[in-house]
Design a protein around this motif. Structure first.
Motif, PDB file in Angstrom:
ATOM      1  N   UNK A   1       0.902  -1.196   0.316  1.00  0.00           N
ATOM      2  CA  UNK A   1       0.220   0.247   0.520  1.00  0.00           C
ATOM      3  C   UNK A   1       0.607   1.226   0.116  1.00  0.00           C
ATOM      4  N   UNK A   2       1.922   1.447   0.452  1.00  0.00           N
ATOM      5  CA  UNK A   2       2.906   2.780   0.414  1.00  0.00           C
ATOM      6  C   UNK A   2       3.151   2.665  -1.175  1.00  0.00           C
ATOM      7  N   UNK A   3       2.920   1.917  -1.708  1.00  0.00           N
ATOM      8  CA  UNK A   3       3.452   3.004  -3.161  1.00  0.00           C
ATOM      9  C   UNK A   3       2.056   2.605  -4.418  1.00  0.00           C
ATOM     10  N   UNK A   4       0.610   2.077  -3.103  1.00  0.00           N
ATOM     11  CA  UNK A   4      -0.339   2.249  -4.357  1.00  0.00           C
ATOM     12  C   UNK A   4      -1.375   2.111  -3.696  1.00  0.00           C
ATOM     13  N   UNK A   5      -1.626   3.929  -3.933  1.00  0.00           N
ATOM     14  CA  UNK A   5      -2.635   4.669  -3.568  1.00  0.00           C
ATOM     15  C   UNK A   5      -3.866   4.240  -3.380  1.00  0.00           C
ATOM     16  N   UNK A   6      -4.664   3.368  -4.468  1.00  0.00           N
ATOM     17  CA  UNK A   6      -6.063   2.747  -4.468  1.00  0.00           C
ATOM     18  C   UNK A   6      -5.886   2.086  -2.957  1.00  0.00           C
ATOM     19  N   UNK A   7      -4.986   1.084  -2.945  1.00  0.00           N
ATOM     20  CA  UNK A   7      -4.788  -0.024  -1.781  1.00  0.00           C
ATOM     21  C   UNK A   7      -4.901   0.867  -1.160  1.00  0.00           C
ATOM     22  N   UNK A   8      -4.617   1.753  -1.018  1.00  0.00           N
ATOM     23  CA  UNK A   8      -3.914   2.411   1.095  1.00  0.00           C
ATOM     24  C   UNK A   8      -5.577   3.045   1.012  1.00  0.00           C
ATOM     25  N   UNK A   9      -5.861   3.361  -0.122  1.00  0.00           N
ATOM     26  CA  UNK A   9      -7.224   4.046   0.267  1.00  0.00           C
ATOM     27  C   UNK A   9      -8.482   3.074   0.578  1.00  0.00           C
ATOM     28  N   UNK A  10      -8.295   1.573   0.451  1.00  0.00           N
ATOM     29  CA  UNK A  10      -9.123   0.962   1.065  1.00  0.00           C
ATOM     30  C   UNK A  10      -8.296   0.796   2.642  1.00  0.00           C
ATOM     31  N   UNK A  11      -7.629   0.616   2.911  1.00  0.00           N
ATOM     32  CA  UNK A  11      -7.124   0.872   4.344  1.00  0.00           C
ATOM     33  C   UNK A  11      -7.108   1.757   5.491  1.00  0.00           C
ATOM     34  N   UNK A  12      -7.434   2.820   4.347  1.00  0.00           N
ATOM     35  CA  UNK A  12      -8.455   4.469   5.449  1.00  0.00           C
ATOM     36  C   UNK A  12      -9.489   3.989   5.435  1.00  0.00           C
ATOM     37  N   UNK A  13     -10.251   3.382   4.405  1.00  0.00           N
ATOM     38  CA  UNK A  13     -11.562   3.347   4.363  1.00  0.00           C
ATOM     39  C   UNK A  13     -12.462   1.987   5.304  1.00  0.00           C
ATOM     40  N   UNK A  14     -10.997   0.806   5.225  1.00  0.00           N
ATOM     41  CA  UNK A  14     -11.488  -0.568   6.394  1.00  0.00           C
ATOM     42  C   UNK A  14     -11.685   1.024   8.139  1.00  0.00           C
ATOM     43  N   UNK A  15     -10.202   1.360   7.865  1.00  0.00           N
ATOM     44  CA  UNK A  15     -10.457   1.810   9.730  1.00  0.00           C
ATOM     45  C   UNK A  15     -11.748   3.076   9.745  1.00  0.00           C
ATOM     46  N   UNK A  16     -11.924   3.908   8.855  1.00  0.00           N
ATOM     47  CA  UNK A  16     -12.601   4.906   9.420  1.00  0.00           C
ATOM     48  C   UNK A  16     -14.186   3.836   9.244  1.00  0.00           C
ATOM     49  N   UNK A  17     -14.537   2.692   8.545  1.00  0.00           N
ATOM     50  CA  UNK A  17     -15.884   1.738   8.803  1.00  0.00           C
ATOM     51  C   UNK A  17     -15.853   1.406  10.269  1.00  0.00           C
ATOM     52  N   UNK A  18     -14.398   1.205  10.917  1.00  0.00           N
ATOM     53  CA  UNK A  18     -14.039   0.199  11.902  1.00  0.00           C
ATOM     54  C   UNK A  18     -14.722   1.255  13.442  1.00  0.00           C
ATOM     55  N   UNK A  19     -13.778   2.420  12.395  1.00  0.00           N
ATOM     56  CA  UNK A  19     -13.988   3.372  13.989  1.00  0.00           C
ATOM     57  C   UNK A  19     -15.411   3.344  13.515  1.00  0.00           C
ATOM     58  N   UNK A  20     -16.395   3.723  13.020  1.00  0.00           N
ATOM     59  CA  UNK A  20     -17.717   4.121  12.849  1.00  0.00           C
ATOM     60  C   UNK A  20     -18.477   2.851  14.018  1.00  0.00           C
TER      61      UNK A  20
END
Length: 230
Positions: free
Chosen positions: A128-147
């Motif tokens: 994910x460090x070199x792939x913005x789309x994969x990094x976005x999935x990681x951040x989205x998962x964390x946002x959904x987990x927080x909610x």
């Protein structure tokens, strides 16, 4: 802070169809993670992921919009375990210790399969460090987990989560309680996220010093130590 827990009703058990769908999605996620970790996202196609998972390409796109989206179920799995453990916390347990204990247990590796899944996650985070789309999935998962964590934290804190602070429809104390619960949910989620990202940048094992379980417990202890008195 109110001492009245927020009302909740038990979630219905998933149907056989839903369980099969979830199992298929997780199989695809594992296949994608393996290929991303060894080849990198750029060199991996959705067709190759489908082939590795033993499904047709049209089945892949029935579940996921892109190859990066396919890893979502794997990344979500740990957050779901953590939330489930928190939901089953013994009533009266101080919040800080409850969060740490649940994180340690959720990230534990009781068998080789669990260790392998965790190592796949490390490969994903590195990719994910070199792939913005994969990094976005990681951040989205964390946002959904927080909610999803918000009502669980509210129940553990004995706080009724009312309207957003400043809303005219709810009392000021409910707004303040909602603010506190959301802050805790955000801080706890980010503590575990940072622990995972830190571990991914090292060669530490899946258990023992420097492991995700160890780092998550340390992050939560430093960040949320004051919650032991809640």
């Amino acid at each position: 802070m109110s001492t009245e827990p927020s009302p909740s009703s038990p979630s219905p058990s998933p149907s056989l169809t839903e369980r099969r769908k979830a199992a298929t999605q997780l199989d695809i996620a594992h296949a994608a993670a393996e290929l991303f970790a060894t080849r990198g996202p750029d060199a991996t196609t959705a067709e190759e992921i489908a082939q590795r998972a033993g499904i047709a390409l049209r089945t892949f796109y029935r579940y996921f919009r892109s190859k990066q989206d396919a890893v979502g179920p794997l990344l979500t799995d740990g957050a779901d375990r953590w939330r489930g453990l928190l939901e089953n916390t013994v009533p009266g347990t101080p919040l800080g210790p409850a969060l740490r204990a649940a994180a340690e247990q959720a990230l534990a590796v009781p068998d080789a399969q669990a260790a392998e899944a965790l190592l796949r996650t490390r490969g994903l985070l590195r990719a994910a460090g070199n792939d913005p789309a994969l990094r976005a999935v990681w951040y989205r998962v964390n946002q959904e987990s927080e909610e999803r964590l918000v009502p669980v934290i509210a129940s553990l804190m004995g706080t009724r989560v009312g309207p957003a602070e400043g809303d005219a429809d709810g009392p000021a104390d409910e707004g303040a309680g909602r603010l506190e619960v959301r802050l805790v949910a955000a801080a706890a989620t980010d503590a575990v996220r940072i622990a995972m990202e830190t571990w991914a940048d090292t060669e530490a094992g899946a258990e023992g010093p420097g492991s995700p379980s160890d780092l998550a417990a340390r992050c939560l202890e430093r960040l949320l130590g004051g919650l032991d008195r809640v």
